[in-house]
Design a protein around this motif. Structure first.
Motif, PDB file in Angstrom:
ATOM      1  N   GLU A  10      64.714  60.620  38.797  1.00 31.84           N
ATOM      2  CA  GLU A  10      65.071  60.094  39.133  1.00 31.84           C
ATOM      3  C   GLU A  10      65.592  60.527  40.907  1.00 31.84           C
ATOM      4  O   GLU A  10      65.629  60.029  41.702  1.00 31.84           O
ATOM      5  CB  GLU A  10      66.586  59.507  39.111  1.00 31.84           C
ATOM      6  N   SER A  11      65.433  62.717  40.583  1.00 28.74           N
ATOM      7  CA  SER A  11      65.410  62.146  42.086  1.00 28.74           C
ATOM      8  C   SER A  11      63.832  62.630  42.937  1.00 28.74           C
ATOM      9  O   SER A  11      63.709  62.119  44.041  1.00 28.74           O
ATOM     10  CB  SER A  11      65.612  63.560  42.147  1.00 28.74           C
ATOM     11  N   HIS A  12      63.112  62.528  42.007  1.00 23.21           N
ATOM     12  CA  HIS A  12      62.038  63.357  42.515  1.00 23.21           C
ATOM     13  C   HIS A  12      60.434  62.047  42.250  1.00 23.21           C
ATOM     14  O   HIS A  12      59.587  62.216  42.155  1.00 23.21           O
ATOM     15  CB  HIS A  12      61.280  64.705  41.600  1.00 23.21           C
ATOM     16  N   GLY A  13      60.474  61.310  41.249  1.00 19.71           N
ATOM     17  CA  GLY A  13      59.642  60.184  40.924  1.00 19.71           C
ATOM     18  C   GLY A  13      60.179  59.651  39.450  1.00 19.71           C
ATOM     19  O   GLY A  13      59.643  60.999  38.439  1.00 19.71           O
ATOM     20  N   PRO A  14      60.268  58.590  39.089  1.00 18.10           N
ATOM     21  CA  PRO A  14      59.573  58.552  37.459  1.00 18.10           C
ATOM     22  C   PRO A  14      58.327  59.108  36.830  1.00 18.10           C
ATOM     23  O   PRO A  14      57.932  59.194  35.698  1.00 18.10           O
ATOM     24  CB  PRO A  14      60.113  56.877  37.295  1.00 18.10           C
ATOM     25  N   ASP A  15      57.261  58.392  37.603  1.00 20.41           N
ATOM     26  CA  ASP A  15      55.832  59.072  37.770  1.00 20.41           C
ATOM     27  C   ASP A  15      55.545  60.515  37.002  1.00 20.41           C
ATOM     28  O   ASP A  15      54.138  61.028  37.050  1.00 20.41           O
ATOM     29  CB  ASP A  15      54.832  58.500  38.445  1.00 20.41           C
TER      30      ASP A  15
ATOM     31  N   CYS B  15      70.664  62.696  36.442  1.00 26.63           N
ATOM     32  CA  CYS B  15      71.035  62.557  37.992  1.00 26.63           C
ATOM     33  C   CYS B  15      70.203  63.498  38.499  1.00 26.63           C
ATOM     34  O   CYS B  15      71.277  63.726  39.390  1.00 26.63           O
ATOM     35  CB  CYS B  15      72.330  61.707  37.513  1.00 26.63           C
ATOM     36  N   ALA B  16      70.058  64.254  37.749  1.00 28.39           N
ATOM     37  CA  ALA B  16      69.730  66.266  38.586  1.00 28.39           C
ATOM     38  C   ALA B  16      69.493  65.578  39.708  1.00 28.39           C
ATOM     39  O   ALA B  16      68.320  64.999  40.000  1.00 28.39           O
ATOM     40  CB  ALA B  16      69.329  66.947  37.238  1.00 28.39           C
TER      41      ALA B  16
ATOM     42  N   GLN C  83      82.626  57.452  38.929  1.00 26.88           N
ATOM     43  CA  GLN C  83      82.799  58.048  39.540  1.00 26.88           C
ATOM     44  C   GLN C  83      80.893  58.398  39.993  1.00 26.88           C
ATOM     45  O   GLN C  83      80.912  58.873  41.303  1.00 26.88           O
ATOM     46  CB  GLN C  83      82.996  59.432  39.731  1.00 26.88           C
ATOM     47  N   ASP C  84      80.092  58.534  39.278  1.00 24.04           N
ATOM     48  CA  ASP C  84      78.711  59.013  40.126  1.00 24.04           C
ATOM     49  C   ASP C  84      77.941  58.074  39.330  1.00 24.04           C
ATOM     50  O   ASP C  84      78.286  57.427  38.361  1.00 24.04           O
ATOM     51  CB  ASP C  84      78.879  59.859  39.834  1.00 24.04           C
TER      52      ASP C  84
ATOM     53  N   ARG D 179      77.169  64.706  33.489  1.00 23.60           N
ATOM     54  CA  ARG D 179      77.455  63.978  34.637  1.00 23.60           C
ATOM     55  C   ARG D 179      77.071  62.456  34.806  1.00 23.60           C
ATOM     56  O   ARG D 179      75.861  62.384  34.926  1.00 23.60           O
ATOM     57  CB  ARG D 179      77.858  65.113  35.715  1.00 23.60           C
ATOM     58  N   ALA D 180      77.695  61.683  35.958  1.00 25.60           N
ATOM     59  CA  ALA D 180      76.310  60.104  36.438  1.00 25.60           C
ATOM     60  C   ALA D 180      76.010  59.609  35.198  1.00 25.60           C
ATOM     61  O   ALA D 180      75.132  59.124  35.513  1.00 25.60           O
ATOM     62  CB  ALA D 180      75.281  60.135  36.933  1.00 25.60           C
ATOM     63  N   HIS D 181      76.828  59.422  33.470  1.00 24.92           N
ATOM     64  CA  HIS D 181      76.827  58.819  32.662  1.00 24.92           C
ATOM     65  C   HIS D 181      76.178  58.055  33.163  1.00 24.92           C
ATOM     66  O   HIS D 181      77.627  56.934  33.506  1.00 24.92           O
ATOM     67  CB  HIS D 181      78.092  59.425  32.189  1.00 24.92           C
TER      68      HIS D 181
END
Length: 446
Positions: free
Chosen positions: A291-296, A264-265, A372-373, A230-232
């Motif tokens: 992506e959700s909680h931070g790249p670092d 993109c979970a 779509q995402d 998803r979110a390819h």
């Protein structure tokens, strides 16, 4: 050396020569440090053109199986290759623009606040053994509860690219054929090219990889299949449930590794559908948190059957062994407390609105965008270089599409990070993007 390579040669092409050389190295007939004969000598002995031999040497150098060694000439070698060539090209203009939509990164303002979680993370701690389980048990149990397919083992890696690197390093060899969606994630393509894999492109439509394309790849002898469910990145495609069933039917009974990575979970608005849930014995799943909680944070979870996961864990113990348990405790806190979870949910809704705003604004300008995402929008253009130049003149940076492409003559595109574009700016940016996408139309800005 030439006789050893000749004994392995089955295909009179640059790729065939590179594969034969690799097999000779694996067999021990060609050893590290051995000096290569001249290109003309190899061409003469193998009845190939110097151009073909030179192209083969470039493939081997890209995979770091050979390298120049000063006055000694070119020698057999091992090492780290040339690094992330495609990824560097995708980000070559990063940070140079007033409006930079080239990075593929989340909006820092939408990441959860780490402060409260850092206060709650256990201080210090003891390590019983360097060979202890590489995942915090409480985090493992939390992840197991909603893992997309049956998994006997879940472990942690330092981000999705680290997980992909571990898999390619452990499971693939030079010359292996690997099926990958076309277009695809540049860091994955860099890893596969550095490994010396033959990338077999899988065609995509709005429902996911086309089953007949996967069937053709299996007929071509692929050893592994890499999919984004998803979110390819970069197309925004999301796998449809019916398509997942079809693809699983094609894979069932095959001797092939299926790797699905969910970049993109956490912030994807579309429910996760995987092929692996239908063929768990073939599948390794990667869930990324950058992506959700931070790249670092540099964290991704990796799970699958014991038969698939044990070799990965053993290989990792040869190096760093485990991902920081302090960071694992931090992630567990972020996943199990209400405030950071609410912040991630808010980001998810905001990213969806930003993507929709840009896609709709482009449609109003006559530019149709699929998917779509996801945080990236894949915009078709007439000419990539001209589009980038025009956008640059307006202070807008986007990523070139070429690093994502597998087929050399693919239709030109740009990768635009919609996640960084506020909804109110979407119409203005879409107007310039449309003019850059179709500079030949009357009224376009030059």
């Amino acid at each position: 050396m030439i006789e050893a390579v000749k004994a392995e040669l089955t295909e009179l092409s640059a790729r065939g020569l590179a594969d034969a050389f690799s097999r000779a190295v694996r067999a021990g007939a060609v050893v590290p440090g051995e000096r290569l004969p001249s290109i003309r000598a190899v061409a003469r002995e193998l009845s190939l053109s110097p151009t073909t031999v030179s192209a083969a040497w470039r493939l081997l150098a890209r995979a770091n199986l050979i390298h120049a060694d000063g006055a000694r000439g070119t020698v057999v070698a091992d090492g780290a290759g040339q690094g992330p060539v495609r990824h560097r090209r995708a980000l070559q203009y990063e940070g140079r623009f007033e409006i930079d939509l080239s990075t593929g990164l989340p909006d820092p303002a939408l990441l959860p606040d780490l402060g409260p979680s850092l206060q709650r993370v256990p201080r210090g701690g003891t390590l019983e053994s360097f060979l202890a389980e590489p995942i915090v048990p409480q985090l493992r149990d939390h992840l197991m509860a909603d893992w997309p397919s049956p998994a006997e083992i879940i472990t942690m890696a330092d981000g999705a690219t680290d997980a992909l690197d571990l898999i390619t390093m452990t499971c693939l060899q030079f010359g292996d054929r690997v099926a990958v969606e076309h277009p695809s994630y540049p860091p994955l393509l860099d890893l596969l090219e550095a490994t010396g894999a033959r990338i077999v492109p899988l065609e995509l439509d709005e429902a996911g990889p086309v089953p007949s394309s996967l069937r053709d790849a299996l007929d071509a002898g692929v050893r592994a299949v890499f999919l984004q469910p998803r979110a390819h990145s970069p197309t925004g495609m999301c796998l449809a449930p019916e398509r997942a069933t079809e693809l699983a039917a094609v894979l069932r009974g095959q001797d092939v590794l299926l790797v699905e990575f969910d970049l993109c979970a956490g912030i994807a608005a579309t429910p996760l559908v995987t092929v692996g849930e239908h063929v768990p014995d073939l599948a390794v799943h990667i869930r990324a948190y950058s992506e959700s909680h931070g790249p670092d944070l540099r964290l991704a979870a990796v799970g699958g059957s014991a038969a698939l996961m044990d070799p990965l864990i053993r290989r990792r113990h040869l190096g760093q062994g485990w991902t920081s348990r302090l960071l694992q405790w931090l992630l567990l806190d972020l996943l199990t407390h209400a405030e950071p979870e609410q912040q991630v949910q808010q980001a998810r809704r905001q990213y969806a609105r930003r993507r929709t705003a840009l896609v709709d604004a482009l449609a109003d300008q006559g530019v149709q965008v699929g998917g779509q995402d996801g945080i990236v929008v894949w915009v078709p253009v007439e000419n990539e270089a001209a589009a980038l130049m025009l956008l640059s003149s307006h202070g807008i940076g986007c990523a070139p599409g070429t690093p994502y492409q597998i087929r050399p003559q693919a239709a030109p595109h740009l990768a635009v990070t919609a996640a960084l574009l506020p909804e109110t700016q979407a119409p203005q940016i879409a107007t310039v993007l449309a003019q850059a996408a179709r500079p030949s139309l009357p009224g376009s800005i030059h």
